[in-house]
Scaffold this motif. Structure first.
Motif, PDB file in Angstrom:
ATOM      1  N   ILE A   1      86.308  -1.584 -32.645  1.00 46.29           N
ATOM      2  CA  ILE A   1      84.902  -1.485 -33.064  1.00 46.29           C
ATOM      3  C   ILE A   1      83.957  -2.009 -31.984  1.00 46.29           C
ATOM      4  O   ILE A   1      82.984  -1.345 -31.613  1.00 46.29           O
TER       5      ILE A   1
ATOM      6  N   ARG B   1      84.148   0.176 -28.570  1.00 39.54           N
ATOM      7  CA  ARG B   1      84.308   1.612 -28.816  1.00 39.54           C
ATOM      8  C   ARG B   1      83.849   2.472 -27.642  1.00 39.54           C
ATOM      9  O   ARG B   1      84.246   3.635 -27.519  1.00 39.54           O
TER      10      ARG B   1
ATOM     11  N   THR C   1      90.282   1.996 -26.194  1.00 43.17           N
ATOM     12  CA  THR C   1      90.428   2.505 -27.563  1.00 43.17           C
ATOM     13  C   THR C   1      91.574   3.501 -27.671  1.00 43.17           C
ATOM     14  O   THR C   1      92.238   3.567 -28.711  1.00 43.17           O
TER      15      THR C   1
ATOM     16  N   TYR D   1      86.553 -10.534 -33.477  1.00 44.86           N
ATOM     17  CA  TYR D   1      85.222  -9.916 -33.469  1.00 44.86           C
ATOM     18  C   TYR D   1      84.162 -10.897 -32.976  1.00 44.86           C
ATOM     19  O   TYR D   1      83.267 -10.529 -32.204  1.00 44.86           O
TER      20      TYR D   1
END
Length: 651
Positions: A370, A373, A379, A469
């Motif tokens: 995420i 990306r 990715t 994250y």
């Protein structure tokens, strides 16, 4: 097409390890081709890592090339097929004429070679060597554990459904058949372990299998039992478990080797196996089984006590530390512990907790997907590694994604710890067989605790995701350099009228054709498009591009760069100069440093290289040249740090 890929990977691995003649033995596990190498100086580590399809390389007591599940068995089979041996069998030695040797001399020659190789490597502790041997014993059995474990899980589910009345008794025979298949492994596991232990320790495999079978006490009846010489109680079949079998076979290997030395060759085939089996058989029954039985019972009891008392805290520590064990290839040493716990209690509570490490990996990879990306290369790696990651095979994610980036590996460990804390806190979650992990372990979770395991997985996913994250995203991984050129200053040159990015000569000297390079890997451009220069006696080393230093070999003979359009450029100084241990190389840069083309990055004692009988030719390689249209300079002779060797057209 699939066969072409397998053949290509197998051949390129051989090319980069110095040929099949440089391999002593080859096996594989779930994701890795594991090779015992005869001469590590012939191994081209950079070339191995650059092979399309290779996810990573680990240099431990065996050289481990990670190609992923499903592919690894095909590549390994292709490699041994080309040599004409079976998995685990010694490779033929072309350099040594063994036709005139006796079997005894062959064993001694191999032992001397392996001993010399071990001394040349980084010093290993006795404990680490023991653990590695135990790991090697169980690696060939892992696929069997997976298949038999899942079959046993299906049988357990059907049996529970029948007891609950959800299915009829007509399923009885199918359940019996499934259990027979499962028991084909677990009921006679001591025999398989005995054979593999003999192979690992250098004893006769069949005799190792017999010693394993001795612990089953075939022929003993409850009415006429054998007795424990320490407490007088009756011995039980399997007492001491596989821990006792491994130890007994290790002693067998010592006795057998000693007898081979002192028994005359004419009667060796009769006397040695007879005496070995008689002595070690008695030793196993009356000494090993009683003592190993106490040890295995104590080990199982201690682990259960730690999990019961430590709860969530113990679960967190175990879940967080398992990834580093996988990274070091030491996780297989837990296999005998799992098996002992299953044998004694019916399930292993360790496996569900350790499986949470894979969940942390998955969560970290999802966060990277995420947040990064825009980085298409990253990715794409994540897309390829995630499916098997959900099934608990974490090595592609470790070596292809999180470990190279640094921070995500740590945050993935934290996620594994969180999942482990949930499973440990809920308690009593065990696996009735070993083999799979992740989602694939669900059918093997003991009755009534599947939901607790699933909650642990979800916690591991969430923990790895959140930690990565917010705290584990490297800034340079967020965007793909190839797609972010407008935001960075880039070096563009004009060459033959085209707009290109240029790669300059890293040394002053004479450009030579690759066909004149006395190294087939380099000459055939296995690692990528290349140019070769024989350096002048007074030449320094220069940066060939504007960009970042991406790697420096420990010996200083190879330096990697990443330029502003994402090209990966390797400067390899000399042929086999790794043998010099870094003595001629004096670099003034460090890993991660930004450099500009033509910048002096160090000096080389070229005389020391030539006096050692080595070739100083310096190769410049674009290791990811498949991603670009590469044009090589033509009609160049004398070159310096201002000479363009190659250029790539900017997409």
């Amino acid at each position: 097409m699939a066969e072409d890929k397998i053949t290509r990977i197998a051949n390129q691995i051989y090319q980069n390890v110095g040929g099949a003649e440089n391999v002593d033995k080859l096996i594989h596990c779930m994701t890795r081709v594991r090779m015992t190498i005869r001469d590590m100086s012939k191994v081209n580590m950079d070339g191995l890592k650059a092979i399309d399809g290779v996810m990573g390389v680990v240099d431990d007591e065996t050289l481990q090339v990670i190609v992923g599940p499903g592919t690894v068995n095909k590549v390994a089979e292709k490699m041994v097929e080309e040599v004409g041996v079976k998995l685990g069998e010694p490779f033929p030695e072309d350099a040594i004429d063994e036709s005139q040797m006796t079997d005894k001399e062959r064993v001694e020659a191999k032992a001397a070679r392996v001993k010399a190789e071990q001394k040349a490597k980084q010093k290993q502790t006795p404990i680490k060597r023991i653990l590695k041997s135990i790991s090697n014993i169980f690696i060939p059995l892992i696929p069997v554990f997976v298949g038999a474990g899942l079959i046993g899980g299906i049988a357990a589910v059907l049996s529970n459904l029948m007891v609950a009345g959800d299915i009829g008794k007509s399923w009885t025979e199918l359940i019996l058949v499934l259990n027979i298949l499962k028991n084909g492994v677990f009921a006679y596991l001591s025999v398989y372990v005995g054979i593999n232990s003999a192979i690992e320790f250098g004893a006769t495999p069949g005799m190792g299998g017999v010693i394993g079978a001795v612990t089953l006490l075939n022929g003993m009846t409850p009415e006429a039992p054998l007795h424990n010489i320490f407490n007088g109680q009756a011995l039980a079949a399997g007492q001491g478990g596989i821990i006792g079998v491994i130890f007994a076979v290790w002693v067998l290997s010592i006795v057998e080797k000693r007898l081979h030395k002192i028994i005359p060759d004419s009667i060796d085939i009769i006397i040695t196996p007879t005496l070995s089996l008689l002595v070690i058989g008695l030793f196993t029954i009356f000494l090993v089984m009683p003592v190993a039985g106490v040890i295995s019972n104590s080990l199982v009891g201690a682990i259960n006590w730690v999990l019961n008392v430590g709860g969530a805290f113990a679960g967190f520590i175990l879940g967080a530390l398992f990834l580093p064990m996988v990274m070091l290839g030491l996780h297989q040493i837990l296999t005998p512990i799992h098996i002992e716990m299953i044998d004694k209690t019916g399930s292993t509570p360790l496996l569900p907790i350790l499986a949470m490490a894979g969940a942390g990996q998955v969560g970290a990879a999802l966060a990277l997907w995420i947040r990064c990306r825009k980085n298409k290369e990253l990715t794409n790696l994540i897309k390829g590694a995630l499916p098997v990651g959900f099934l608990g095979i974490g090595e592609p994610l470790i070596y292809g994604v999180t470990l190279p980036l640094g921070k995500p590996f740590i945050t993935a460990c934290i996620g594994g710890g969180i999942g482990g804390a949930v499973v440990g806190g809920l308690g009593h979650v065990g696996a009735i067989a070993i083999g799979p992990s992740g989602l694939a372990l669900i059918p093997l979770i003991n009755n009534g605790h599947i939901m607790a395991y699933v909650l642990g997985l979800l916690a591991g996913y969430a923990g790895g995701f959140v930690a990565t994250y917010f705290f584990g995203i490297p800034k340079d991984a967020i965007t793909d350099q190839k797609e972010d050129l407008s935001k960075t200053e880039k070096t563009i040159d004009s060459f033959d009228g085209a707009t290109v990015a240029a790669i300059y000569a890293p040394v002053d000297g004479q450009e030579v054709a690759l066909s004149e390079v006395h190294d087939p890997i380099m000459a055939q451009e296995v690692m990528g498009k290349s140019m070769a220069v024989v350096p002048n006696a007074d030449s320094a080393l220069y940066a060939p591009v504007d960009g970042k230093v991406s790697m420096i070999a420990d010996t200083g003979h190879a330096i990697g760069f990443t330029d502003q359009i994402g090209e990966e450029v390797l400067v390899h100084v000399g042929i086999d100069t790794v043998k010099l241990g870094g003595k001629p190389f004096h670099l003034t840069i460090k890993d991660g440093e930004q450099v500009t083309r033509g910048q002096k990055i160090g000096t080389v004692d070229w005389k020391e290289i030539t006096e050692a009988g080595l070739d100083p030719v310096t190769i410049t390689i674009i290791t990811n040249s498949a991603n670009y249209k590469v044009n090589k300079a033509k009609n160049v002779s004398q070159v310096n740090d201002r000479t363009i060797l190659m250029n790539t057209e900017v997409a």
